[in-house]
Design an enzyme around this catalytic site. Structure first.
Site, PDB file in Angstrom:
ATOM      1  NE  ARG A   1      -1.217  16.909 -11.419  1.00 52.47           N
ATOM      2  CZ  ARG A   1      -0.378  16.080 -10.807  1.00 52.47           C
ATOM      3  NH1 ARG A   1      -0.496  15.868  -9.516  1.00 52.47           N
ATOM      4  NH2 ARG A   1       0.575  15.462 -11.470  1.00 52.47           N
TER       5      ARG A   1
ATOM      6  CD  GLU B   1      -5.852  16.331 -13.537  1.00 47.36           C
ATOM      7  OE1 GLU B   1      -4.843  16.710 -14.139  1.00 47.36           O
ATOM      8  OE2 GLU B   1      -6.417  15.245 -13.771  1.00 47.36           O
TER       9      GLU B   1
ATOM     10  CD  GLU C   1       3.941  18.342 -21.512  1.00 50.40           C
ATOM     11  OE1 GLU C   1       3.436  19.254 -20.841  1.00 50.40           O
ATOM     12  OE2 GLU C   1       3.294  17.366 -21.924  1.00 50.40           O
TER      13      GLU C   1
ATOM     14  CG  HIS D   1       2.889  13.618 -24.585  1.00 51.05           C
ATOM     15  ND1 HIS D   1       1.514  13.496 -24.586  1.00 51.05           N
ATOM     16  CD2 HIS D   1       3.187  14.516 -23.597  1.00 51.05           C
ATOM     17  CE1 HIS D   1       1.010  14.270 -23.646  1.00 51.05           C
ATOM     18  NE2 HIS D   1       1.999  14.900 -23.036  1.00 51.05           N
TER      19      HIS D   1
ATOM     20  NE  ARG E   1      -4.020  -2.066   1.935  1.00 47.59           N
ATOM     21  CZ  ARG E   1      -3.879  -3.201   2.624  1.00 47.59           C
ATOM     22  NH1 ARG E   1      -2.898  -3.338   3.463  1.00 47.59           N
ATOM     23  NH2 ARG E   1      -4.735  -4.176   2.439  1.00 47.59           N
TER      24      ARG E   1
ATOM     25  CG  HIS F   1      -1.846  17.737 -22.232  1.00 45.18           C
ATOM     26  ND1 HIS F   1      -1.131  18.906 -22.345  1.00 45.18           N
ATOM     27  CD2 HIS F   1      -0.947  16.794 -21.840  1.00 45.18           C
ATOM     28  CE1 HIS F   1       0.133  18.689 -22.018  1.00 45.18           C
ATOM     29  NE2 HIS F   1       0.273  17.412 -21.708  1.00 45.18           N
TER      30      HIS F   1
ATOM     31  CE  LYS G   1       3.414  17.745 -13.021  1.00 41.93           C
ATOM     32  NZ  LYS G   1       3.455  16.620 -13.907  1.00 41.93           N
TER      33      LYS G   1
ATOM     34  CG  HIS H   1      -4.496  13.237 -24.087  1.00 45.21           C
ATOM     35  ND1 HIS H   1      -4.977  13.662 -22.873  1.00 45.21           N
ATOM     36  CD2 HIS H   1      -3.149  13.098 -23.912  1.00 45.21           C
ATOM     37  CE1 HIS H   1      -3.986  13.763 -22.002  1.00 45.21           C
ATOM     38  NE2 HIS H   1      -2.864  13.438 -22.615  1.00 45.21           N
TER      39      HIS H   1
ATOM     40  CG  ASN I   1      -4.344  17.980 -18.036  1.00 43.37           C
ATOM     41  OD1 ASN I   1      -3.341  17.293 -18.157  1.00 43.37           O
ATOM     42  ND2 ASN I   1      -5.212  17.807 -17.055  1.00 43.37           N
TER      43      ASN I   1
ATOM     44  CE  LYS J   1      -2.368  13.907 -13.221  1.00 45.24           C
ATOM     45  NZ  LYS J   1      -2.860  14.501 -14.470  1.00 45.24           N
TER      46      LYS J   1
HETATM   47  N1  GLY Z   1       1.029  15.861 -16.856  1.00 42.96           N
HETATM   48  C1  GLY Z   1       0.017  16.594 -16.213  1.00 42.96           C
HETATM   49  C2  GLY Z   1       0.010  16.437 -14.727  1.00 42.96           C
HETATM   50  O1  GLY Z   1       0.976  15.950 -14.158  1.00 42.96           O
HETATM   51  O2  GLY Z   1      -0.961  16.772 -14.116  1.00 42.96           O
END
Ligand code: GLY
Length: 369
Positions: free
Chosen positions: A241, A237, A181, A264, A117, A248, A227, A252, A245, A139
């Protein structure tokens, strides 16, 4: 020079940025007995150096080779790593170090998030994209047959080591795709990034020169700071956050339509121009800022247009994007440089008109593959 960006949150951590930094790794791993170093075969030499450093610092170390790039992000590879951890009796006080690009850091983070966990992970990104995006912010995840990153967890690392020397050996097109990015961070939050890119295109489009330059160190630091500011406030998010994106949703969709054969960063480049056009058509963004998107991305060799015969497929893919809420398409758009906002459920005619704006010209000279 080495700089450190602090990422706040429930368990704050440091992103260390500099050159030839391996000596700093034990400081980030901190208290642990055993450490598993996860890496793709191509980085075996780097991983050996990492293992040597950790061993010299007193850790019991193990290495695990995983497939390159997205091939690593499968349930089978995760299960292989759980097996390695189990065989070596990894406990809650042990750690994983992930050395590689974004796929390796996503996988290493996911396995750390799920073993007992949650155990500690330290990320050692070796690509520009992973340094400024994937490895920072917590993430983690793997892909399934149905799509990318559908299984995952928010599991912030204990530390991130960005050794810029690693970037010198990157293929030029991969390196430049990572700059998309960085440019994104400029448009959403830090205009100085845009000035620095515009003033240093020649250096930045040569990975060897860039990796040795002060300007790249400053850009990585600034992008990581953008970031850090965002994820320090909104890890999961819930709102803020989403601005990461930017570009994106359309990106995507391109990646999906192109069956993930586009880089990407190349898709994000077109995606940013698409949302810039959408914002202009919605009366939110000036022609000047839209033009700046095109000029800065084109100067780096990134694409700003996409073929004109894919609208239905792109729209279907955008509707399926996991950021979509219910039936409403949501876009992060700009009201100016550094002024992100949301555009929810835009008029379909605007969506098509923005597509027309990005599908006007041929982009064959730009980097896509
Ligand atoms: N790549 C977008 C984020 O980390 O939220």
């Amino acid at each position: 020079m080495t700089t450190t960006v602090r990422v706040n949150g429930a368990q704050p951590y440091d992103v260390v940025i500099g050159r030839n930094l391996l000596g700093a790794l034990p400081g980030l791993v901190g208290e642990a007995k055993r450490v598993l170093v996860v890496h793709p075969a191509a980085l075996a030499t780097t991983a050996d150096a990492v293992i040597e450093d950790l061993r010299a610092a007193g850790y019991e170390t193990f290495g695990a080779e995983v497939p390159d790039a997205e091939e690593a992000k499968t349930a089978q590879v995760a299960a292989f790593l759980w097996g390695v951890l189990g065989q070596a009796d990894f406990t809650r006080s042990d750690a994983i170090v992930a050395v590689g690009g974004g796929a390796t850091t996503d996988l290493g983070g996911f396995v750390a998030a799920t073993w007992l966990r949650g155990i500690k992970v330290v990320q050692v990104p070796t690509t520009l994209l992973a340094m400024v995006d994937a490895a920072v912010g917590g993430k983690t995840g793997i892909n399934t047959a149905e799509g990318k990153n559908l299984v995952g967890s928010f599991h912030p690392p204990a530390g991130v080591l960005c050794d810029l020397a690693a970037l010198a050996s990157m293929p030029k097109h991969d390196f430049v795709a990572g700059l998309a990015e960085v440019v994104k961070c400029g448009f959403i939050a830090d205009p100085r990034i845009l000035d620095l890119v515009e003033e240093n295109v020649e250096t930045l489009t040569d990975p060897v020169r860039a990796s040795e330059s002060e300007v790249l160190a400053e850009l990585v630091e600034r992008a990581v700071q953008v970031k850090a500011d965002v994820v320090g406030e909104d890890l999961k998010e819930a709102g803020l956050r989403e601005i990461l994106n930017y570009g994106h949703t359309f990106a995507h969709a391109i990646e999906n339509v192109e069956r993930y054969q586009w880089r990407h960063g190349a898709a994000v480049s077109v995606g940013m121009v698409y949302v810039a056009e959408l914002a202009r058509l919605a009366g939110k963004l000036s022609d000047e800022v839209v033009d700046r998107h095109r000029s800065i991305l084109t100067s780096l060799g990134l694409p700003t247009t996409y073929r004109g015969d894919r609208w239905e497929r792109l729209l279907t893919a955008m509707r399926r994007d996991k950021k979509t809420r219910g039936d409403l398409l949501r876009f992060v758009v700009l009201e100016g440089v550094g002024k992100p906002t949301r555009l929810e459920g835009p008029d379909p005619t605007l969506l098509v008109a923005a597509y027309a704006e990005v599908s006007r010209d041929d982009s064959s000279t730009a980097i896509v593959l």
